[in-house]
Design a protein around this motif. Structure first.
Motif, PDB file in Angstrom:
ATOM      1  N   UNK A 192       0.806  -1.216   0.000  1.00 35.58           N
ATOM      2  CA  UNK A 192       0.000   0.000   0.000  1.00 35.58           C
ATOM      3  C   UNK A 192       0.841   1.268   0.000  1.00 35.58           C
ATOM      4  N   UNK A 193       2.115   1.157   0.310  1.00 35.27           N
ATOM      5  CA  UNK A 193       2.977   2.332   0.415  1.00 35.27           C
ATOM      6  C   UNK A 193       3.811   2.531  -0.841  1.00 35.27           C
ATOM      7  N   UNK A 194       4.364   3.715  -0.957  1.00 37.16           N
ATOM      8  CA  UNK A 194       5.199   4.063  -2.111  1.00 37.16           C
ATOM      9  C   UNK A 194       6.605   3.480  -1.960  1.00 37.16           C
ATOM     10  N   UNK A 195       7.258   3.256  -3.087  1.00 34.30           N
ATOM     11  CA  UNK A 195       8.646   2.783  -3.089  1.00 34.30           C
ATOM     12  C   UNK A 195       9.567   3.823  -2.480  1.00 34.30           C
ATOM     13  N   UNK A 196      10.684   3.353  -1.928  1.00 33.93           N
ATOM     14  CA  UNK A 196      11.725   4.251  -1.466  1.00 33.93           C
ATOM     15  C   UNK A 196      11.466   4.902  -0.119  1.00 33.93           C
ATOM     16  N   UNK A 197      10.459   4.475   0.600  1.00 34.66           N
ATOM     17  CA  UNK A 197      10.147   5.047   1.918  1.00 34.66           C
ATOM     18  C   UNK A 197      10.739   4.172   3.017  1.00 34.66           C
ATOM     19  N   UNK A 198      10.852   4.718   4.207  1.00 31.78           N
ATOM     20  CA  UNK A 198      11.392   3.962   5.339  1.00 31.78           C
ATOM     21  C   UNK A 198      10.391   2.960   5.894  1.00 31.78           C
ATOM     22  N   UNK A 199       9.098   3.271   5.776  1.00 33.47           N
ATOM     23  CA  UNK A 199       8.062   2.351   6.241  1.00 33.47           C
ATOM     24  C   UNK A 199       7.397   1.667   5.062  1.00 33.47           C
ATOM     25  N   UNK A 200       7.007   0.430   5.278  1.00 35.39           N
ATOM     26  CA  UNK A 200       6.312  -0.351   4.263  1.00 35.39           C
ATOM     27  C   UNK A 200       4.984  -0.793   4.869  1.00 35.39           C
ATOM     28  N   UNK A 212      -7.626 -15.102   6.507  1.00 39.10           N
ATOM     29  CA  UNK A 212      -7.136 -14.103   7.462  1.00 39.10           C
ATOM     30  C   UNK A 212      -6.536 -12.947   6.678  1.00 39.10           C
ATOM     31  N   UNK A 213      -6.860 -11.730   7.077  1.00 37.88           N
ATOM     32  CA  UNK A 213      -6.307 -10.521   6.453  1.00 37.88           C
ATOM     33  C   UNK A 213      -5.636  -9.705   7.545  1.00 37.88           C
ATOM     34  N   UNK A 214      -4.383  -9.305   7.282  1.00 40.67           N
ATOM     35  CA  UNK A 214      -3.567  -8.599   8.263  1.00 40.67           C
ATOM     36  C   UNK A 214      -3.010  -7.330   7.627  1.00 40.67           C
ATOM     37  N   UNK A 215      -3.185  -6.207   8.301  1.00 42.54           N
ATOM     38  CA  UNK A 215      -2.520  -4.971   7.906  1.00 42.54           C
ATOM     39  C   UNK A 215      -1.176  -4.977   8.605  1.00 42.54           C
ATOM     40  N   UNK A 216      -0.101  -4.890   7.841  1.00 43.03           N
ATOM     41  CA  UNK A 216       1.259  -4.966   8.382  1.00 43.03           C
ATOM     42  C   UNK A 216       2.006  -3.679   8.047  1.00 43.03           C
ATOM     43  N   UNK A 217       2.672  -3.130   9.046  1.00 40.36           N
ATOM     44  CA  UNK A 217       3.566  -1.993   8.840  1.00 40.36           C
ATOM     45  C   UNK A 217       4.930  -2.418   9.355  1.00 40.36           C
ATOM     46  N   UNK A 231       6.671  -7.177  -5.633  1.00 43.41           N
ATOM     47  CA  UNK A 231       5.512  -6.594  -4.963  1.00 43.41           C
ATOM     48  C   UNK A 231       4.671  -5.732  -5.886  1.00 43.41           C
ATOM     49  N   UNK A 232       3.403  -5.619  -5.561  1.00 43.16           N
ATOM     50  CA  UNK A 232       2.461  -4.789  -6.279  1.00 43.16           C
ATOM     51  C   UNK A 232       2.468  -3.412  -5.606  1.00 43.16           C
ATOM     52  N   UNK A 233       3.404  -2.548  -6.015  1.00 40.11           N
ATOM     53  CA  UNK A 233       3.575  -1.279  -5.370  1.00 40.11           C
ATOM     54  C   UNK A 233       2.482  -0.280  -5.728  1.00 40.11           C
TER      55      UNK A 233
END
Length: 113
Positions: A10-18, A86-91, A103-105
């Motif tokens: 769900x996040x953009x490439x090149x960031x510190x968090x995924x 099961x669906x998990x939101x992961x950061x 990955x599907x960025x």
């Protein structure tokens, strides 16, 4: 990733968090039955289903609305412990980048305004 596990970035490439949503069919585990360890930390929020977490000698069963925050350096295992998807939101931080196969960025920076 184990067979049948789906992951949507769900996040953009090149960031510190995924940030990602992971879907595990019944009985599926992330990264095989042995689990894994890696640099960084992870936060998981259960969107749907029942998930069993094992980290070191500790285990916990989490359900929709529960969350967990753990250190990736300690060997851990995530398993769909229920009878439905099961669906998990992961950061996590970008140190897991090498574990994500094609990955599907969300290329948010490339979108036109």
């Amino acid at each position: 990733l184990s067979e049948g596990v789906q992951m949507q970035i769900l996040s953009a490439k090149g960031r510190q968090l995924r940030m990602m949503v992971m879907e595990l069919p019944p009985g599926a585990t992330l990264h095989g039955s042995d689990g894994h360890a890696h640099e960084g930390e992870e936060c998981h929020f259960i969107l749907q289903g029942t998930v069993k977490y094992a980290q070191g000698e500790q285990t916990a069963v989490l359900r929709k609305g529960d969350s967990v925050h753990f250190n990736g350096y300690i060997h851990h295992r995530v398993e769909n412990f229920g009878h439905s998807l099961a669906r998990i939101l992961c950061v996590t931080n970008s140190s897991m980048e090498h574990m994500l196969e094609e990955p599907d960025y969300c290329d948010c920076e490339d979108e036109e305004a």
